[in-house]
Design a protein around this motif. Sequence first.
Motif, short mmCIF file in Angstrom:
data_model
loop_
_atom_site.label_atom_id
_atom_site.label_comp_id
_atom_site.label_asym_id
_atom_site.label_seq_id
_atom_site.Cartn_x
_atom_site.Cartn_y
_atom_site.Cartn_z
N GLU B 107 0.67 -1.78 -0.10
CA GLU B 107 -0.12 0.05 -0.15
C GLU B 107 0.15 1.21 0.47
OE1 GLU B 107 -3.97 -1.16 2.18
OE2 GLU B 107 -2.61 -0.24 3.14
N CYS B 108 1.70 1.02 0.45
CA CYS B 108 2.93 2.71 1.11
C CYS B 108 4.44 2.07 0.76
CB CYS B 108 2.55 2.95 1.84
SG CYS B 108 3.16 4.47 2.60
N ILE B 109 5.47 2.94 0.16
CA ILE B 109 6.28 2.48 0.01
C ILE B 109 7.55 2.18 1.19
CG2 ILE B 109 7.64 4.84 0.79
CD1 ILE B 109 8.91 2.25 -2.39
N GLY B 114 14.39 -1.38 4.07
CA GLY B 114 15.68 -0.78 3.67
C GLY B 114 14.67 0.95 3.34
N GLN B 115 13.42 1.06 3.46
CA GLN B 115 12.71 2.10 2.78
C GLN B 115 12.14 3.19 4.21
OE1 GLN B 115 13.13 4.01 0.16
NE2 GLN B 115 13.19 2.79 -0.73
N VAL B 116 12.63 4.56 4.00
CA VAL B 116 12.47 5.32 5.41
C VAL B 116 11.02 5.11 6.37
CG1 VAL B 116 10.80 7.68 6.13
CG2 VAL B 116 13.53 7.24 4.21
N THR B 121 4.45 5.23 13.26
CA THR B 121 4.50 4.36 13.57
C THR B 121 5.88 4.92 14.12
OG1 THR B 121 5.86 3.40 12.51
CG2 THR B 121 3.71 2.31 12.34
N LYS B 122 6.93 5.32 13.24
CA LYS B 122 7.66 6.09 14.22
C LYS B 122 8.85 7.50 13.48
CE LYS B 122 13.23 4.76 14.39
NZ LYS B 122 13.47 5.97 13.85
N PRO B 123 8.39 8.17 14.63
CA PRO B 123 8.14 9.55 13.92
C PRO B 123 9.60 10.00 13.36
CG PRO B 123 8.87 9.69 16.37
CD PRO B 123 8.50 8.51 15.78
N LEU B 124 9.69 10.98 12.15
CA LEU B 124 11.28 11.18 11.07
C LEU B 124 11.28 11.78 12.09
CD1 LEU B 124 9.70 12.26 7.72
CD2 LEU B 124 10.32 10.06 8.23
N PRO B 125 12.98 11.38 11.95
CA PRO B 125 14.16 12.38 12.79
C PRO B 125 14.00 13.47 11.58
CG PRO B 125 14.96 11.34 10.82
CD PRO B 125 13.70 11.02 10.94
N LYS B 126 14.24 14.35 13.23
CA LYS B 126 14.40 15.79 12.82
C LYS B 126 14.40 16.88 11.18
CE LYS B 126 12.48 18.54 16.59
NZ LYS B 126 12.00 17.74 16.84
N GLU B 127 15.55 16.61 11.08
CA GLU B 127 16.42 16.82 9.64
C GLU B 127 15.57 17.14 8.77
OE1 GLU B 127 19.09 16.65 11.96
OE2 GLU B 127 17.94 14.82 10.94
#
Lengths: 207, 141
Positions: B107-109, B114-116, B121-127
């Motif tokens: 449904e989603c990448i 190996g993808q983001v 479920t897990k917050p993205l890094p600040k940058e």
Amino acid sequence: MLQALCSRSLQAARLCAPRRAVVVEVVRGRKSRSDPIAKSKEGRIKTPPPVDPVEMVVLKERYEEYQLIISALRLEFKEEVQRKKYEAETGSMAEERARKEAEEHSALMAWNRAENQRMLQLRLQRVQKEKEEVEQKEFEAALEREQKRQEFIKLKEEELLRLQEEAKHFITLENLDQRIEEALDNPKNYNFAIDKEGRVIKQTVLK
Amino acid sequence: MTVNYNTTGELSDGARNFVFFKIPQIQYQNQRVQIMMFKNMTPSPFLKFYLDDGEQVLVDVEGKNYKDISLHVKKILGKSEDTLQAEAEVKASNPANFGPKKYCLRECICEVEGQVPCPGTKPLPKEMTGKYRAKMAAQQE
């Protein structure tokens, strides 16, 4: 709107700016070939970014390997797709499939023709039935008309006979005197009485 | 494909309903086919198909129900069940498609190794967040 605002401010700037400034709106690729270089860039010499030779050599090798692998993969996939297409069109299965399709098609066409024939028969029957019905109606209508005409004739004949009968009792010039005498001899009394029960009494005081 | 039918009369009823209900679907599935209607030109209604190899297929539809006409046409000129199934399978088996689990693999990448990972479920890094980047850009100016 932003562009309009920009152009308005530019118009104002244009009036107070010197003659040889470039007078173009704020869009991509502002300057054409004949426009002069900007004042801030007059003595600029453009140099490419510095290259580290050692790093370059290593990078070149790696890039070559990478590009080799990638292009090989690409060609592999292309070949696979082309082979599939070729097989689909001129493979051993393709002819058989084409033949089977042609057979199915002709079978279906034959079935369709049979259906059309059936519909044709139905239609002929329907048309025949309709024609017969019309004829029947016509015939019945003719009978009706004939019957009506006969009744009419009979009615008129009866009337005629009745008239003939009555003609015998008509008063003519010959028996005028006789009839007057008779009328005077027998006076008729039309008076009568009737009561609430409906009994009619023809005999009155007047004789 | 041409459809000859009459605007009045009970025998053309099926043809009229066929034109009203089924022709749009046929046109949608065969967008490169020209479909023409002729009204009140012949005493009885019929369909005529002009195939690529020059063959003309005549279908008499006098007095038929519009559903029957549709089934008849599907039988003689439509794709067979197995062809349709094969096409559906091909469409479904393309792993490059993303969509509902029923039709596609993923449904989603973020489901791929190996993808983001999914920011749900897990917050993205600040940058990588938009507001951090906007703040940095504003600070720079």
